[in-house]
Design a protein around this motif. Structure first.
Motif, PDB file in Angstrom:
ATOM      1  N   GLU A   1     -13.767  -5.013 -13.717  1.00  0.00           N
ATOM      2  CA  GLU A   1     -13.798  -6.034 -12.670  1.00  0.00           C
ATOM      3  C   GLU A   1     -12.422  -6.607 -12.343  1.00  0.00           C
ATOM      4  O   GLU A   1     -12.276  -7.361 -11.376  1.00  0.00           O
ATOM      5  N   ASN A   2     -11.389  -6.267 -13.128  1.00  0.00           N
ATOM      6  CA  ASN A   2     -10.025  -6.709 -12.817  1.00  0.00           C
ATOM      7  C   ASN A   2      -9.028  -5.805 -13.543  1.00  0.00           C
ATOM      8  O   ASN A   2      -9.412  -4.967 -14.371  1.00  0.00           O
ATOM      9  N   GLY A   3      -7.747  -6.011 -13.254  1.00  0.00           N
ATOM     10  CA  GLY A   3      -6.734  -5.150 -13.830  1.00  0.00           C
ATOM     11  C   GLY A   3      -6.613  -5.261 -15.332  1.00  0.00           C
ATOM     12  O   GLY A   3      -6.391  -4.268 -16.030  1.00  0.00           O
ATOM     13  N   GLU A   4      -6.754  -6.480 -15.839  1.00  0.00           N
ATOM     14  CA  GLU A   4      -6.652  -6.687 -17.284  1.00  0.00           C
ATOM     15  C   GLU A   4      -7.707  -5.876 -18.029  1.00  0.00           C
ATOM     16  O   GLU A   4      -7.424  -5.184 -19.005  1.00  0.00           O
ATOM     17  N   ARG A   5      -8.957  -5.971 -17.525  1.00  0.00           N
ATOM     18  CA  ARG A   5     -10.049  -5.222 -18.136  1.00  0.00           C
ATOM     19  C   ARG A   5      -9.869  -3.717 -17.903  1.00  0.00           C
ATOM     20  O   ARG A   5     -10.174  -2.897 -18.775  1.00  0.00           O
TER      21      ARG A   5
ATOM     22  N   ASP B   1      -8.027  -1.188  -7.040  1.00  0.00           N
ATOM     23  CA  ASP B   1      -7.696  -2.085  -5.939  1.00  0.00           C
ATOM     24  C   ASP B   1      -6.313  -2.690  -6.176  1.00  0.00           C
ATOM     25  O   ASP B   1      -5.876  -2.847  -7.326  1.00  0.00           O
ATOM     26  N   VAL B   2      -5.629  -3.056  -5.102  1.00  0.00           N
ATOM     27  CA  VAL B   2      -4.298  -3.656  -5.229  1.00  0.00           C
ATOM     28  C   VAL B   2      -4.400  -5.154  -5.450  1.00  0.00           C
ATOM     29  O   VAL B   2      -3.801  -5.702  -6.381  1.00  0.00           O
ATOM     30  N   ASN B   3      -5.160  -5.867  -4.604  1.00  0.00           N
ATOM     31  CA  ASN B   3      -5.211  -7.324  -4.655  1.00  0.00           C
ATOM     32  C   ASN B   3      -6.370  -7.795  -5.524  1.00  0.00           C
ATOM     33  O   ASN B   3      -7.532  -7.750  -5.116  1.00  0.00           O
ATOM     34  N   MET B   4      -6.044  -8.221  -6.753  1.00  0.00           N
ATOM     35  CA  MET B   4      -7.058  -8.713  -7.685  1.00  0.00           C
ATOM     36  C   MET B   4      -6.517  -9.926  -8.428  1.00  0.00           C
ATOM     37  O   MET B   4      -5.309 -10.124  -8.539  1.00  0.00           O
ATOM     38  N   GLN B   5      -7.427 -10.749  -8.961  1.00  0.00           N
ATOM     39  CA  GLN B   5      -7.047 -11.882  -9.787  1.00  0.00           C
ATOM     40  C   GLN B   5      -6.565 -11.384 -11.149  1.00  0.00           C
ATOM     41  O   GLN B   5      -6.817 -10.260 -11.548  1.00  0.00           O
TER      42      GLN B   5
ATOM     43  N   PHE C   1      -3.646   8.310 -10.411  1.00  0.00           N
ATOM     44  CA  PHE C   1      -3.912   6.908 -10.079  1.00  0.00           C
ATOM     45  C   PHE C   1      -3.902   6.750  -8.561  1.00  0.00           C
ATOM     46  O   PHE C   1      -2.895   6.994  -7.902  1.00  0.00           O
ATOM     47  N   ILE C   2      -5.035   6.337  -8.005  1.00  0.00           N
ATOM     48  CA  ILE C   2      -5.168   6.114  -6.565  1.00  0.00           C
ATOM     49  C   ILE C   2      -5.329   4.617  -6.307  1.00  0.00           C
ATOM     50  O   ILE C   2      -6.220   3.987  -6.870  1.00  0.00           O
ATOM     51  N   LEU C   3      -4.445   4.061  -5.494  1.00  0.00           N
ATOM     52  CA  LEU C   3      -4.541   2.646  -5.138  1.00  0.00           C
ATOM     53  C   LEU C   3      -5.416   2.473  -3.907  1.00  0.00           C
ATOM     54  O   LEU C   3      -5.279   3.207  -2.917  1.00  0.00           O
ATOM     55  N   MET C   4      -6.329   1.486  -3.952  1.00  0.00           N
ATOM     56  CA  MET C   4      -7.187   1.158  -2.808  1.00  0.00           C
ATOM     57  C   MET C   4      -6.734  -0.196  -2.264  1.00  0.00           C
ATOM     58  O   MET C   4      -6.587  -1.157  -3.020  1.00  0.00           O
ATOM     59  N   THR C   5      -6.502  -0.271  -0.949  1.00  0.00           N
ATOM     60  CA  THR C   5      -6.042  -1.527  -0.383  1.00  0.00           C
ATOM     61  C   THR C   5      -6.385  -1.632   1.098  1.00  0.00           C
ATOM     62  O   THR C   5      -6.408  -0.624   1.813  1.00  0.00           O
ATOM     63  N   GLY C   6      -6.628  -2.858   1.528  1.00  0.00           N
ATOM     64  CA  GLY C   6      -6.832  -3.114   2.947  1.00  0.00           C
ATOM     65  C   GLY C   6      -5.543  -3.494   3.632  1.00  0.00           C
ATOM     66  O   GLY C   6      -5.512  -3.713   4.844  1.00  0.00           O
ATOM     67  N   LEU C   7      -4.440  -3.563   2.856  1.00  0.00           N
ATOM     68  CA  LEU C   7      -3.130  -3.940   3.406  1.00  0.00           C
ATOM     69  C   LEU C   7      -2.137  -2.814   3.117  1.00  0.00           C
ATOM     70  O   LEU C   7      -1.164  -2.984   2.387  1.00  0.00           O
ATOM     71  N   ALA C   8      -2.392  -1.668   3.685  1.00  0.00           N
ATOM     72  CA  ALA C   8      -1.573  -0.478   3.398  1.00  0.00           C
ATOM     73  C   ALA C   8      -0.303  -0.456   4.245  1.00  0.00           C
ATOM     74  O   ALA C   8      -0.096   0.408   5.085  1.00  0.00           O
ATOM     75  N   ASP C   9       0.563  -1.484   4.063  1.00  0.00           N
ATOM     76  CA  ASP C   9       1.820  -1.506   4.794  1.00  0.00           C
ATOM     77  C   ASP C   9       2.823  -0.573   4.111  1.00  0.00           C
ATOM     78  O   ASP C   9       2.673  -0.198   2.947  1.00  0.00           O
ATOM     79  N   HIS C  10       3.868  -0.211   4.854  1.00  0.00           N
ATOM     80  CA  HIS C  10       4.834   0.764   4.334  1.00  0.00           C
ATOM     81  C   HIS C  10       5.548   0.261   3.087  1.00  0.00           C
ATOM     82  O   HIS C  10       5.780   1.028   2.150  1.00  0.00           O
ATOM     83  N   ALA C  11       5.901  -1.024   3.057  1.00  0.00           N
ATOM     84  CA  ALA C  11       6.603  -1.574   1.890  1.00  0.00           C
ATOM     85  C   ALA C  11       5.723  -1.513   0.650  1.00  0.00           C
ATOM     86  O   ALA C  11       6.174  -1.131  -0.434  1.00  0.00           O
ATOM     87  N   GLY C  12       4.447  -1.889   0.818  1.00  0.00           N
ATOM     88  CA  GLY C  12       3.514  -1.849  -0.305  1.00  0.00           C
ATOM     89  C   GLY C  12       3.278  -0.431  -0.799  1.00  0.00           C
ATOM     90  O   GLY C  12       3.222  -0.176  -2.002  1.00  0.00           O
ATOM     91  N   MET C  13       3.140   0.506   0.148  1.00  0.00           N
ATOM     92  CA  MET C  13       2.920   1.900  -0.231  1.00  0.00           C
ATOM     93  C   MET C  13       4.135   2.453  -0.969  1.00  0.00           C
ATOM     94  O   MET C  13       4.000   3.154  -1.983  1.00  0.00           O
ATOM     95  N   ARG C  14       5.335   2.114  -0.465  1.00  0.00           N
ATOM     96  CA  ARG C  14       6.556   2.588  -1.118  1.00  0.00           C
ATOM     97  C   ARG C  14       6.666   2.017  -2.529  1.00  0.00           C
ATOM     98  O   ARG C  14       7.035   2.728  -3.477  1.00  0.00           O
ATOM     99  N   HIS C  15       6.312   0.737  -2.685  1.00  0.00           N
ATOM    100  CA  HIS C  15       6.362   0.101  -4.003  1.00  0.00           C
ATOM    101  C   HIS C  15       5.401   0.795  -4.964  1.00  0.00           C
ATOM    102  O   HIS C  15       5.744   1.080  -6.111  1.00  0.00           O
TER     103      HIS C  15
END
Length: 365
Positions: A32-36, A52-56, A78-92
């Motif tokens: 349910e989150n990155g820590e887990r 997912d990219v944006n998590m608590q 590792f596949i990242l899922m995001t609704g904010l797939a901007d170029h800077a975020g993708m490059r990061h």
């Protein structure tokens, strides 16, 4: 059955992805989150991670970075899922080691396609690694028995004499036998070192992440090249036969591997040339490249010999006793190619050999 870990703080999305993947025959575990997700990845070692990219607590980038820094999980796709797939975020994400992006919202077909591509790539990489390992076993089985036997014979023969006849030997004879044993052991040490490096390089070539980590730089290579070249001249008892022309140009290769390349090439130049003839070592910059040139005035190689450089190839073994040319040059060539460079040989029988190495130039900080 392939196991996939889905990390997302939206329960409905995890359940949708879980059901879709389960219908395709995958085993699915959820977090349910990155820590887990990090905890489960360490424990379950899944075949692929969807995150997912944006998590608590811990977001997708930190999750990815943490797993990439641990040997057990570093190579998991590792596949990242995001609704904010901007170029800077993708490059990061790609800089951190993400294998792909899956923009939200996505269709089931897009999910299947992303998962299928990543798993097929992993399978292809594994098959290539297995093929290289099989080739490596074959090369070693062809070459190792003879190469080990030669220095071992010297060690065993003189060791036996020293142990059985030491009381009747003169001090000078004992010293001479000790020298033979020492030099045979050093040759054996060098041979084992080369085999280990060769095996490492063959396996590295099929692992993009480890290959990228391999490519470090040497900011001031001239002193290293001089040190290695002069050391080989001393070992050959030809300190006055070395001529250096070195420009300090930063090169995209670590000092360890650059030293290995220089050492092998200069050692070969002295092995296959006569005392009193000059060995030239040049280092210079040429546009985007750093050029290392080693030239001897020795017996040279035929065109057929040049094209057959390989780990199990020794040139004119019956005629010339010096060994290690095939494996040493193979290691140099492989090292240079893995760093994005080239190694070429120009030679004429009876007149000498020139080996030219071109490596990417490193940018000064």
């Amino acid at each position: 059955m392939k196991k996939i870990l889905v990390i997302d703080d939206e329960e409905w999305l995890r359940e949708m992805v879980h059901l879709a993947l389960q219908q395709k025959g995958f085993e699915v575990v959820e977090a349910e989150n990155g820590e887990r997700g990090i905890e489960i990845a360490r424990k379950e070692l899944p075949d692929l991670i969807l995150c997912d990219v944006n998590m608590q607590k811990v977001d997708g980038y930190h999750t990815l970075s943490s797993l990439r820094n641990e040997p057990a999980t570093a190579s998991i796709p590792f596949i990242l899922m995001t609704g904010l797939a901007d170029h800077a975020g993708m490059r990061h994400g790609m800089e951190l080691g993400a294998d792909d992006y899956l923009p939200k919202p996505f269709t089931i077909e897009a999910l299947y396609a992303a998962v299928d591509v990543r798993l097929k790539k992993v399978t292809a990489v594994r098959q290539e690694a297995e093929r290289k390992l099989a080739d490596l076993r074959e090369n070693i089985s062809l070459m190792l028995p003879h190469e080990l036997r030669t220095p071992l014979n010297g060690i065993l023969a003189y060791g036996e004499i020293l142990s059985s006849d030491s009381a009747t030997l003169q001090p000078q004879e004992i010293a001479e036998m000790g020298q033979v044993i020492y030099h045979s052991a050093k040759r054996l040490e060098h041979l084992v070192e080369n085999f280990l490096i060769f095996a490492q390089l063959e396996l590295l070539g099929s692992d993009p992440q480890k290959l990228q980590a391999l490519r470090k730089e040497t900011a001031s290579p001239a002193s290293l090249v001089e040190q290695q070249a002069r050391a080989q001249a001393e070992r050959a008892n030809r300190p006055n036969d070395i001529r250096l022309d070195l420009k300090d140009v930063p090169v995209q290769m670590s000092d360890e591997y650059l030293g290995k390349v220089v050492g092998e090439l200069v050692q070969n130049a002295f092995k296959f040339s006569q005392p009193g003839t000059i060995v030239d070592v040049e280092l210079s910059g040429a546009g985007e490249h750093v050029v290392l040139v080693v030239t001897d005035r020795g017996r040279g190689l035929s065109p057929e010999q040049i094209t057959k450089i390989g780990a199990y190839m020794q040139f004119d073994r019956k005629m010339h006793e010096q060994q290690g040319l095939g494996l040493g040059l193979t290691i140099c060539k492989r090292l240079v190619e893995l760093h994005g460079g080239t190694l070429s040989i120009q030679s004429e029988v009876g007149r000498g050999t020139t080996v030219t190495v071109k490596l990417p130039r490193a940018s000064r900080q």
